[in-house]
Design a protein around this motif. Structure first.
Motif, PDB file in Angstrom:
ATOM      1  N   SER A 114       0.818  -1.222   0.000  1.00 53.06           N
ATOM      2  CA  SER A 114       0.000   0.000   0.000  1.00 53.06           C
ATOM      3  C   SER A 114       0.850   1.268   0.000  1.00 53.06           C
ATOM      4  N   LYS A 115       2.085   1.188   0.483  1.00 56.54           N
ATOM      5  CA  LYS A 115       2.967   2.361   0.561  1.00 56.54           C
ATOM      6  C   LYS A 115       3.952   2.465  -0.602  1.00 56.54           C
ATOM      7  N   CYS A 116       4.037   1.430  -1.409  1.00 57.49           N
ATOM      8  CA  CYS A 116       5.033   1.389  -2.493  1.00 57.49           C
ATOM      9  C   CYS A 116       4.464   2.032  -3.764  1.00 57.49           C
ATOM     10  N   PRO A 117       5.092   3.109  -4.258  1.00 55.09           N
ATOM     11  CA  PRO A 117       4.602   3.755  -5.486  1.00 55.09           C
ATOM     12  C   PRO A 117       4.578   2.797  -6.686  1.00 55.09           C
ATOM     13  N   PHE A 118       5.526   1.878  -6.713  1.00 56.27           N
ATOM     14  CA  PHE A 118       5.607   0.899  -7.794  1.00 56.27           C
ATOM     15  C   PHE A 118       4.370   0.002  -7.811  1.00 56.27           C
ATOM     16  N   ASP A 119       3.732  -0.174  -6.643  1.00 59.37           N
ATOM     17  CA  ASP A 119       2.564  -1.047  -6.532  1.00 59.37           C
ATOM     18  C   ASP A 119       1.249  -0.275  -6.471  1.00 59.37           C
ATOM     19  N   ALA A 120       1.242   0.954  -6.949  1.00 60.58           N
ATOM     20  CA  ALA A 120       0.029   1.781  -6.877  1.00 60.58           C
ATOM     21  C   ALA A 120      -1.156   1.110  -7.570  1.00 60.58           C
ATOM     22  N   ASP A 121      -0.898   0.340  -8.618  1.00 64.15           N
ATOM     23  CA  ASP A 121      -1.973  -0.335  -9.357  1.00 64.15           C
ATOM     24  C   ASP A 121      -2.240  -1.757  -8.851  1.00 64.15           C
ATOM     25  N   ALA A 122      -1.546  -2.179  -7.812  1.00 68.71           N
ATOM     26  CA  ALA A 122      -1.580  -3.576  -7.378  1.00 68.71           C
ATOM     27  C   ALA A 122      -2.933  -3.984  -6.811  1.00 68.71           C
ATOM     28  N   LYS A 123      -3.363  -5.175  -7.216  1.00 66.41           N
ATOM     29  CA  LYS A 123      -4.516  -5.834  -6.618  1.00 66.41           C
ATOM     30  C   LYS A 123      -4.030  -7.234  -6.269  1.00 66.41           C
ATOM     31  N   LEU A 124      -3.755  -7.453  -4.978  1.00 69.11           N
ATOM     32  CA  LEU A 124      -3.181  -8.726  -4.549  1.00 69.11           C
ATOM     33  C   LEU A 124      -4.117  -9.884  -4.894  1.00 69.11           C
ATOM     34  N   VAL A 125      -3.513 -11.005  -5.255  1.00 72.89           N
ATOM     35  CA  VAL A 125      -4.248 -12.191  -5.692  1.00 72.89           C
ATOM     36  C   VAL A 125      -4.160 -13.246  -4.596  1.00 72.89           C
ATOM     37  N   TRP A 126      -5.295 -13.660  -4.095  1.00 75.55           N
ATOM     38  CA  TRP A 126      -5.339 -14.687  -3.061  1.00 75.55           C
ATOM     39  C   TRP A 126      -4.882 -16.019  -3.648  1.00 75.55           C
ATOM     40  N   ARG A 127      -4.191 -16.812  -2.832  1.00 74.85           N
ATOM     41  CA  ARG A 127      -3.670 -18.090  -3.313  1.00 74.85           C
ATOM     42  C   ARG A 127      -4.792 -18.997  -3.801  1.00 74.85           C
ATOM     43  N   HIS A 128      -5.903 -19.068  -3.079  1.00 71.96           N
ATOM     44  CA  HIS A 128      -7.009 -19.944  -3.513  1.00 71.96           C
ATOM     45  C   HIS A 128      -7.594 -19.464  -4.839  1.00 71.96           C
ATOM     46  N   GLU A 129      -7.583 -18.151  -5.092  1.00 64.98           N
ATOM     47  CA  GLU A 129      -8.046 -17.637  -6.384  1.00 64.98           C
ATOM     48  C   GLU A 129      -7.108 -18.078  -7.500  1.00 64.98           C
ATOM     49  N   PHE A 130      -5.792 -18.028  -7.217  1.00 62.94           N
ATOM     50  CA  PHE A 130      -4.827 -18.418  -8.243  1.00 62.94           C
ATOM     51  C   PHE A 130      -4.901 -19.918  -8.505  1.00 62.94           C
ATOM     52  N   THR A 131      -5.156 -20.690  -7.475  1.00 62.49           N
ATOM     53  CA  THR A 131      -5.299 -22.135  -7.640  1.00 62.49           C
ATOM     54  C   THR A 131      -6.489 -22.454  -8.541  1.00 62.49           C
ATOM     55  N   ARG A 132      -7.612 -21.762  -8.327  1.00 66.49           N
ATOM     56  CA  ARG A 132      -8.793 -21.947  -9.187  1.00 66.49           C
ATOM     57  C   ARG A 132      -8.507 -21.492 -10.616  1.00 66.49           C
ATOM     58  N   LEU A 133      -7.808 -20.364 -10.745  1.00 67.98           N
ATOM     59  CA  LEU A 133      -7.441 -19.855 -12.064  1.00 67.98           C
ATOM     60  C   LEU A 133      -6.599 -20.879 -12.815  1.00 67.98           C
ATOM     61  N   ALA A 134      -5.605 -21.443 -12.130  1.00 64.39           N
ATOM     62  CA  ALA A 134      -4.741 -22.443 -12.763  1.00 64.39           C
ATOM     63  C   ALA A 134      -5.563 -23.630 -13.267  1.00 64.39           C
ATOM     64  N   ALA A 135      -6.472 -24.126 -12.440  1.00 65.78           N
ATOM     65  CA  ALA A 135      -7.306 -25.267 -12.838  1.00 65.78           C
ATOM     66  C   ALA A 135      -8.166 -24.908 -14.044  1.00 65.78           C
ATOM     67  N   ALA A 136      -8.732 -23.711 -14.040  1.00 72.30           N
ATOM     68  CA  ALA A 136      -9.568 -23.274 -15.162  1.00 72.30           C
ATOM     69  C   ALA A 136      -8.763 -23.152 -16.451  1.00 72.30           C
ATOM     70  N   CYS A 137      -7.470 -22.932 -16.328  1.00 71.70           N
ATOM     71  CA  CYS A 137      -6.586 -22.798 -17.497  1.00 71.70           C
ATOM     72  C   CYS A 137      -5.931 -24.122 -17.883  1.00 71.70           C
ATOM     73  N   GLY A 138      -6.365 -25.216 -17.262  1.00 73.77           N
ATOM     74  CA  GLY A 138      -5.817 -26.527 -17.612  1.00 73.77           C
ATOM     75  C   GLY A 138      -4.448 -26.796 -17.024  1.00 73.77           C
ATOM     76  N   LEU A 139      -4.162 -26.166 -15.894  1.00 71.58           N
ATOM     77  CA  LEU A 139      -2.883 -26.376 -15.217  1.00 71.58           C
ATOM     78  C   LEU A 139      -3.135 -27.046 -13.871  1.00 71.58           C
ATOM     79  N   GLU A 140      -2.244 -27.941 -13.513  1.00 69.70           N
ATOM     80  CA  GLU A 140      -2.336 -28.632 -12.233  1.00 69.70           C
ATOM     81  C   GLU A 140      -1.367 -27.992 -11.248  1.00 69.70           C
ATOM     82  N   VAL A 141      -1.826 -27.794 -10.028  1.00 69.98           N
ATOM     83  CA  VAL A 141      -0.954 -27.257  -8.991  1.00 69.98           C
ATOM     84  C   VAL A 141      -0.181 -28.433  -8.392  1.00 69.98           C
TER      85      VAL A 141
END
Length: 180
Positions: A114-141
């Protein structure tokens, strides 16, 4: 053994250079859309003979390993699936994608982002969201771990960190993805 490794979203090439030094028999490519960052990366890693910085991935090159370190929180959430599918398309058969992302469950991580100017556009991605995304894209964790619990790098803390990999308080998480 020699590999073709891609550091997707390499920025100024810090990780790319470390990979090239550790994998001297491999070809390590750093990709980024920022020409300014790639100029810095090329200058900082000029002494390495096995590192290449590129701003175009339209060629037929395929990779054994693709590292995506702290990139997805800069990508709009509605573009995550398309981006991951694009990255998946750059894999050789049997290749693997390694994802590193900031852990939204860690309060210090959230504060720093939240304090880093480089991350002003950042929207953190929850691990469970990324796990679901990977499965939807045909990737296995194949592997998922929380990492970076301690800022110190002694053997004791590294051993403790390994044991804590399932505890959702590390500053980051990592996922090892393979094609289903």
């Amino acid at each position: 053994r020699a590999y073709d490794v891609l550091d997707y979203g390499c920025g100024i090439g810090k990780l790319t250079g470390l990979l090239a030094k550790d994998l001297r028999q491999s070809n390590v490519y750093g990709y980024d859309t920022s020409g300014k960052s790639l100029s810095v990366a090329k200058e900082e890693n000029a002494g390495l003979k096995n590192v290449y910085f590129i701003n175009d991935l339209s060629g037929a090159q395929r990779y054994d390993f693709i590292v995506v370190s702290n990139v997805f929180h800069h990508i709009k959430p509605d573009e995550h699936a398309d981006t991951l599918l694009k990255i998946k398309g750059f894999l050789k058969p049997g290749g693997k994608i390694v994802i590193f992302e900031h852990n939204p469950l860690n309060p210090l991580t959230r504060y720093i982002v939240s304090k880093c100017p480089f991350d002003a556009d950042a929207k953190l991605v929850w691990r469970h969201e990324f796990t679901r995304l990977a499965a939807a894209c045909g990737l296995e964790v194949e592997l998922k771990r929380y990492i970076l619990f301690f800022p110190w790098s002694s053997k004791l803390f590294r051993d403790l960190e390994y044991l804590l990999g399932h505890v959702p308080l590390g500053a980051q998480y990592m996922l090892l993805l393979t094609h289903k």
